[in-house]
Write a protein that holds these residues in place. Structure first.
Motif, PDB file in Angstrom:
ATOM      1  N   SER A  63       0.816  -1.313   0.056  1.00 56.55           N
ATOM      2  CA  SER A  63      -0.050   0.084  -0.027  1.00 56.55           C
ATOM      3  C   SER A  63       0.923   1.269  -0.007  1.00 56.55           C
ATOM      4  O   SER A  63       1.932   1.452   0.848  1.00 56.55           O
ATOM      5  N   GLU A 121      -0.288   4.397   0.182  1.00 59.47           N
ATOM      6  CA  GLU A 121      -1.085   5.095   1.085  1.00 59.47           C
ATOM      7  C   GLU A 121      -0.471   4.891   2.572  1.00 59.47           C
ATOM      8  O   GLU A 121      -0.435   5.599   3.310  1.00 59.47           O
ATOM      9  N   LYS A 122      -0.124   3.890   2.744  1.00 56.83           N
ATOM     10  CA  LYS A 122       0.154   3.304   4.175  1.00 56.83           C
ATOM     11  C   LYS A 122       1.694   3.320   4.505  1.00 56.83           C
ATOM     12  O   LYS A 122       2.295   3.076   5.418  1.00 56.83           O
ATOM     13  N   GLU A 168       4.061   1.589   2.857  1.00 55.96           N
ATOM     14  CA  GLU A 168       4.613   0.083   2.922  1.00 55.96           C
ATOM     15  C   GLU A 168       5.826  -0.048   2.035  1.00 55.96           C
ATOM     16  O   GLU A 168       6.661  -0.918   2.224  1.00 55.96           O
ATOM     17  N   THR A 215       9.244   0.639   3.847  1.00 48.62           N
ATOM     18  CA  THR A 215       9.828  -0.652   4.949  1.00 48.62           C
ATOM     19  C   THR A 215      11.084  -0.946   4.639  1.00 48.62           C
ATOM     20  O   THR A 215      11.783  -1.165   3.571  1.00 48.62           O
TER      21      THR A 215
END
Length: 227
Positions: free
Chosen positions: A37, A39-40, A42, A45
């Protein structure tokens, strides 16, 4: 089957779409895939940083090989699986020359699309200028008319580099798909619309489309309607 491959990707991403189309064209289904995502966040990470310090997707892993850039992935897949699936690079020098020319013109096309669609996302509201918006839209209009002319010259039912589907179509089609997704008028660009309709029905595009593009309308869905 491609059990020794894995793909990290975003939904709604033209670069991810082109890689998935290339995988389908080379009959490389069955690869491991992970949808992240945007938006998140990710893509920021440690998992992604370990394979791409730029924190961009797509990322294709094939055995011990990691390829990040979507153009590079498509070229790699054709080179490694040349005799499998669709031949994406034509044999003739003239056809190759045109295919590579159109393929890499896509870099300019992508930049000009991004200048219009993502200007409001990237630039803080207080720093936006109407003159910049106007300039970006005029530049994209000029670019789209250029591609409209290319397709008109090729003739009805042709692909970007001739009568056969090629790597140029793999990498460029997602750009035009993005344009029509954001409201580009088929009336203003009939050749582009015909090309879009032709490829939208291609099995590799259909297979990639259903998983790649979000079903809900995108932000700024009418952003290109007046071009």
């Amino acid at each position: 089957m491609a059990k020794d491959m894995s793909l990290l990707w975003f939904s709604g991403s033209p670069p991810c779409l082109r890689v998935m189309i290339a995988l389908e064209e080379k009959n490389l289904q069955g690869y491991e895939q992970k949808l992240l995502s945007y938006e998140k966040g990710e893509h920021r990470t440690q998992e992604v940083r370990d394979v791409n310090p730029r924190c961009q997707l797509p990322v294709l892993t094939h055995g011990d090989n990691i390829i990040n850039e979507s153009y590079a992935v498509c070229l790699y897949l054709e080179a490694q699986f040349k005799s499998q699936g669709t031949q994406l690079i034509p044999d003739g020098p003239a056809q190759q020359a045109l295919m590579y020319q159109r393929m890499f013109e896509g870099v300019t096309l992508t930049e000009k699309i991004a200048d219009v669609i993502y200007y409001q996302l990237k630039i803080p509201e207080g720093e936006r200028h109407d003159s910049a918006v106007k300039r970006h839209r005029e530049a994209l209009t000029t670019e789209l008319k250029l591609w409209e002319g290319y397709l008109e010259k090729m003739g009805a039912g042709s692909y970007l580099a001739g009568k056969n589907f090629s790597l140029a179509d793999v990498v460029i089609f997602p750009c035009f798909a993005c344009c029509f997704r954001f409201g580009l008028s088929a009336k203003n660009y009939p050749k582009l619309a015909d090309y879009y309709g032709l490829l939208k029905e291609r099995p590799s595009v259909e297979a990639s489309w259903t998983t790649n593009w979000q079903t809900s309308p995108p932000w700024g869905k009418d952003k290109l309607k007046d071009l």
